[in-house]
Design an enzyme around this catalytic site. Sequence first.
Site, short mmCIF file in Angstrom:
data_model
loop_
_atom_site.label_atom_id
_atom_site.label_comp_id
_atom_site.label_asym_id
_atom_site.label_seq_id
_atom_site.Cartn_x
_atom_site.Cartn_y
_atom_site.Cartn_z
N SER A 62 0.66 -1.26 0.03
CA SER A 62 0.03 0.14 0.02
C SER A 62 0.77 1.29 0.10
O SER A 62 0.31 2.33 -0.57
CB SER A 62 -0.85 0.03 1.13
OG SER A 62 -0.14 0.02 2.59
N ASP A 364 -4.00 7.96 8.28
CA ASP A 364 -4.80 7.05 9.09
C ASP A 364 -4.17 6.35 10.11
O ASP A 364 -2.87 6.55 10.38
CB ASP A 364 -5.46 6.19 7.98
CG ASP A 364 -4.46 5.32 7.18
OD1 ASP A 364 -3.62 4.80 7.49
OD2 ASP A 364 -5.27 4.59 6.04
N HIS A 367 -1.16 4.28 7.59
CA HIS A 367 -0.39 5.03 6.77
C HIS A 367 0.38 6.14 6.83
O HIS A 367 -0.61 6.85 7.37
CB HIS A 367 -1.16 4.69 5.19
CG HIS A 367 -1.67 3.47 4.79
ND1 HIS A 367 -2.65 3.08 5.19
CD2 HIS A 367 -1.00 2.21 4.13
CE1 HIS A 367 -2.98 1.75 4.79
NE2 HIS A 367 -1.97 1.69 3.99
#
Length: 391
Positions: A62, A364, A367
């Site tokens: 990610s 978040d 991340h």
Amino acid sequence: MHVIVTMLSPDAAARRFAVLHVLVSLAVSSSFVSADHSNGFEGDRKGVTNKLVPAVFVFGDSTVDPGNNEFYPTIARGNFSPYGVDFPQGIPSGRFCNGRLAPDFIASYLGVKDTIPPYLDPSLSIDDLVTGVSFASAGSGYDPHTPTVLNVISMSEQLRYFSEYKTRLEQSIGKERTQETIEKAIYVVSSGTNDLLFQFAIPGLPLNNVLKYDVSAYQRLIVDLCKQFTQDLIAQGARKIAIVNTPPIGCIPIVLTINPPLFRDPTEKRSCIDSLSAITRGYNKLLKVELKALQSSFITSNHTPVVVYADIYNPFNEFVTNPEKFGFEVVDRGCCGTGLLELSFLCNHLSPICSERSKYIFFDSVHPTEATYRLLTNALIPVVDFLARHQ
């Protein structure tokens, strides 16, 4: 999406809820880093090295996925607000971030382009393709079991997409130019964090029960899989490769939330869990040794591949332990919502977000913010320059 929890105690229900939603994340895998821990991104330098590097290719999870999962049948997506609030035009691009990722800044620094697009985006033109794309997928890892948790693109499938990409490029610009692009490009591989995170830091995941490994055995397994991926990438023509290590997973906000110490005052600042971060330190140490051995095994020639070990652990750990030095104020929670659990669908258009996002390490609960990626990119510049100049 509805979540039904039955026959659980309040504590167990909360943990199960947290586990379910961490699945839609992609660990804070790696952004990349060299030994330079200076205090900001030095800015775009278009034209300085773009003649040496025609393209940038990215593989991993990610932290380097610009939106491939948006075009793949998975729930692990970040293509909705507030993600992308600081991206050009404020568009949620599929990046698990408020803005750009490290590969975007790297490509901009090299003068290649401002952002690295996802390979699976069907709207890409040949000009988009020829200067590089990302094959990364949020939720992926070296362990073939890891991407099955969220049904995302495995590392081996990313390589198959790369092979498909080369065929498409040959049909458009010819075999000779394609080969030159592939050999001169820089490759960034950022994976491994989800493997360690899912196996050891997130209680209740299927991997905890299906894969019975002790820490040292699993570290060895992931290092071996990383080496195999690197060798397979080289076999497809790559010559300039940065392999990113893993960050201190014991400092990730959601990990702190679902692994709380007993009797902690909820108003106090939360500290990293060193026993979990030690797992990544051990993995990184082994990875560095094995990549050095891999590099030594190559026969010296004009086209000898270069594989560079890129350290994120130490710079990231320094961000957390000395935040003021880097302009950060909040290190133990994300900017979205409470910052304790919010990510993916829990971080949505109804979630309040902080106004001063550059003061947060995390956007978040998993991340990094764009500000963190800028710092990591600045630290990586010596590695990028070294790879760019390798012939």
